[in-house]
Design a protein around this motif. Structure first.
Motif, PDB file in Angstrom:
ATOM      1  N   TYR A   1      37.101  38.817  43.433  1.00  0.00           N
ATOM      2  CA  TYR A   1      36.805  40.122  42.716  1.00  0.00           C
ATOM      3  C   TYR A   1      37.578  41.472  42.834  1.00  0.00           C
TER       4      TYR A   1
ATOM      5  N   THR B   1      41.308  40.415  41.067  1.00  0.00           N
ATOM      6  CA  THR B   1      40.927  40.803  39.495  1.00  0.00           C
ATOM      7  C   THR B   1      40.847  42.106  39.175  1.00  0.00           C
TER       8      THR B   1
ATOM      9  N   VAL C   1      41.796  34.508  35.542  1.00  0.00           N
ATOM     10  CA  VAL C   1      41.591  33.604  36.542  1.00  0.00           C
ATOM     11  C   VAL C   1      41.767  32.125  36.029  1.00  0.00           C
TER      12      VAL C   1
ATOM     13  N   LEU D   1      32.933  38.187  38.457  1.00  0.00           N
ATOM     14  CA  LEU D   1      34.061  38.961  38.152  1.00  0.00           C
ATOM     15  C   LEU D   1      33.785  40.340  37.283  1.00  0.00           C
TER      16      LEU D   1
ATOM     17  N   VAL E   1      37.331  40.193  32.434  1.00  0.00           N
ATOM     18  CA  VAL E   1      38.215  39.192  33.056  1.00  0.00           C
ATOM     19  C   VAL E   1      37.802  37.705  32.553  1.00  0.00           C
TER      20      VAL E   1
ATOM     21  N   THR F   1      44.377  34.509  45.122  1.00  0.00           N
ATOM     22  CA  THR F   1      43.123  35.297  45.323  1.00  0.00           C
ATOM     23  C   THR F   1      43.146  35.988  46.834  1.00  0.00           C
TER      24      THR F   1
END
Length: 293
Positions: free
Chosen positions: A36, A39, A52, A63, A67, A102
């Protein structure tokens, strides 16, 4: 902090990490998750789509709104397969993209902006503006292909290389016009040097110890102000707080982000998302959402 770059964002969610024992994407980060944060940070930094790339069948945590998700078509081929899928997903809407993993929780918008700007500026390597396919930071002593900028049209070349069994990032670079940015070139940007002088943006969390150490660090320092009906009970003056998310910043001044409170981030983005990631140098203004504040 920075003007939104006319580019896309690609985040590689990754699968289960053998050293972590679980997918990094779902690891807790200040009340949210690493995915999270990654993004949402790109959403506030780039003007194009944020996508993603998940492993086949991978369950993702929640999310931010807007996104997109694309599934890596082949499992086990590493980050270059994920990069190919991500670039292909945004190629019709953006010429360039910032790609990251990430597990880089200290990534700063100023770092992203510095990398993307190198696509349009002349380089010390005598490449002219617009003549670059990849902007590759070489930060803290290492190449950083998962904190780099890519022409989205490279997805075709990546797919060809993968079909030949060339899975390493270095194989792509041999076929591209690459602009490398070392520490000095990155920190020549005054804005980045001010908010991330150690280039912590490229720190990855590869082991449980890495994660534990990162989680122990205090949130970044930013300025918080309260206005209108909220500027009472000792909250009138602008003050510095440490907070990794908007919710933490609100709690630091005794507020709860409910329907009565709204925040303005850096004077423009209006939000009440408590999981919105904050970074060093941000300014958050809290206002009453009732009767115009």
């Amino acid at each position: 902090m920075t003007d939104r770059a006319d580019a896309a964002g690609v985040v590689l969610a990754g699968g289960r990490s053998s050293r972590m024992g679980a997918p990094k994407a779902g690891l807790e980060w200040h009340g949210s998750t690493l995915l999270y944060r990654a993004t949402a940070l790109l959403r506030r930094t780039v003007g194009g789509p944020v996508t993603v790339v998940s492993a086949p069948g991978q369950a993702l945590p929640a999310l931010p709104a807007g996104v997109e998700v694309v599934e890596d078509p082949v499992e086990g081929l590493g980050p270059m397969q994920g990069l190919a899928a991500g670039l292909a997903a945004v190629a019709d809407r953006a010429e360039t993209a910032f790609a990251c993993s990430t597990d880089a929780p200290f990534m700063h918008p100023a770092f992203v902006a510095r990398v993307l700007r190198a696509f349009t500026e002349p380089g010390s390597d005598r490449t002219a503006a617009g003549e670059v396919d990849v902007v590759l930071p070489v930060a803290r002593g290492y190449r950083q292909p998962l904190a780099a900028g890519y022409r989205t049209a490279l997805h075709g070349l990546l797919t060809e290389l993968l079909q030949k069994g060339d899975l390493r990032p270095g194989m792509l670079l041999q076929h591209c016009r690459v602009r490398q940015l070392d520490d000095d070139a990155l920190l020549d940007d005054d804005g980045l040097a001010r908010v991330d002088p150690g280039l912590d943006s490229v720190i990855n969390l590869n082991t449980p110890d890495d994660y534990a150490a990162a989680r122990r660090q205090p949130g970044p320092e930013m300025a918080v102000e309260c206005f209108g009906a909220l500027a009472s009970a000792g909250r009138r003056d602008r003050r510095a707080v440490h907070a990794a998310t908007l919710g933490e910043a609100a709690a630091a001044v005794g507020l709860v982000l409910d329907r009565h409170v709204v925040a303005a981030l850096n004077g423009d983005q209006i939000t009440r998302d408590p999981q919105l990631p904050l970074v060093a140098g941000d300014t958050v203004a809290f206002l009453s959402a009732d009767a115009g504040g």
